[in-house]
Design an enzyme around this catalytic site. Structure first.
Site, short mmCIF file in Angstrom:
data_model
loop_
_atom_site.label_atom_id
_atom_site.label_comp_id
_atom_site.label_asym_id
_atom_site.label_seq_id
_atom_site.Cartn_x
_atom_site.Cartn_y
_atom_site.Cartn_z
N HIS A 64 -2.53 6.65 3.84
CA HIS A 64 -2.74 5.21 4.00
C HIS A 64 -3.99 4.93 4.83
O HIS A 64 -4.75 3.99 4.54
CB HIS A 64 -1.51 4.58 4.65
N SER A 122 0.83 -1.21 0.00
CA SER A 122 0.00 0.00 0.00
C SER A 122 0.87 1.26 0.00
O SER A 122 0.60 2.21 -0.74
CB SER A 122 -0.91 0.01 1.23
N ARG A 150 1.31 8.20 5.96
CA ARG A 150 0.53 7.41 6.91
C ARG A 150 -0.92 7.89 6.95
O ARG A 150 -1.86 7.10 7.05
CB ARG A 150 1.17 7.50 8.30
#
Length: 212
Positions: A39, A13, A36
């Site tokens: 994500h 990912s 992050r």
């Protein structure tokens, strides 16, 4: 603890995010935090029109505070739900969320304020030198900003990324004018998952620094 399969999915990912974003404006400590957030939300706007903004001392101040066992004050339980629970355990960080306290509800009703506002005032001792992470309530962020302006509290880092239509974008704009370290973004987007993603990413930077 992340399983091998889970880690491989996360790695894939992250690589997809890298490939889709390409060139970006963030430095080597800022980018892992922004990545992050993307994500956790699958929203690339956090590196574009709703971009994440960092105070120049934000990351180092946050790392130092977390490493030294500071409190983490959050506006809603949703932020706690998104945290990697091992990090606060390992570093001795107390997580504070007063939003559901009966005393807070009663006081909010009495003072004609939101529970979020009152819960931040009630956490002054934990906010001082600690980290505030707000992903949901603009009124909580505005209250913390007011407390800073009053000179009664100085957090090590304010993560102000509330989602919403009423005062969300405005509260972030106010935060970006403060001298205290902050991480925020432009516009209405945000949320609890974004706030917890920032904390998780800072802990990851701490661990990477310790192992290097």
């Amino acid at each position: 603890m992340q399983t091998k399969k889970g880690q491989s999915i996360e790695d894939a990912s992250m690589q997809m995010i890298e490939d889709e974003i390409g060139v970006h404006q963030y430095n080597e400590k800022e980018w892992p935090i922004v990545r992050r957030i993307i994500h956790s939300t699958a929203d690339f706007d956090f590196a574009d029109k709703n971009k994440i903004i960092f105070h120049k001392d934000a990351i180092q101040s946050g790392m130092n505070a977390l490493r030294n066992g500071c409190s983490i004050v959050v506006d809603v339980n949703g932020v706690i739900g998104g945290l990697n629970k091992q990090n606060p355990k390992d570093f001795g960080n107390n997580i504070v969320c007063n939003i559901s306290s009966p005393e807070i509800m009663e006081l909010a009703k009495k003072e004609g304020k939101t529970r979020s506002q009152v819960s931040m005032r009630a956490a002054i001792s934990d906010i001082e030198g600690g980290i505030v992470a707000i992903g949901n309530a603009p009124t909580a962020l505005l209250e913390v900003i007011q407390m800073v302006k009053e000179g009664i509290v100085k957090p090590a880092l304010i993560i102000g990324i509330p989602v919403g239509f009423i005062c969300a974008a405005e509260s972030k704009e106010d935060l970006s004018k403060l001298e205290v370290p902050f991480i925020t973004n432009i516009g209405r987007k945000g949320g609890s998952s974004s706030a917890s993603a920032i904390i998780n990413a800072i802990f990851k930077l701490i661990r990477a620094e310790s192992s290097s």
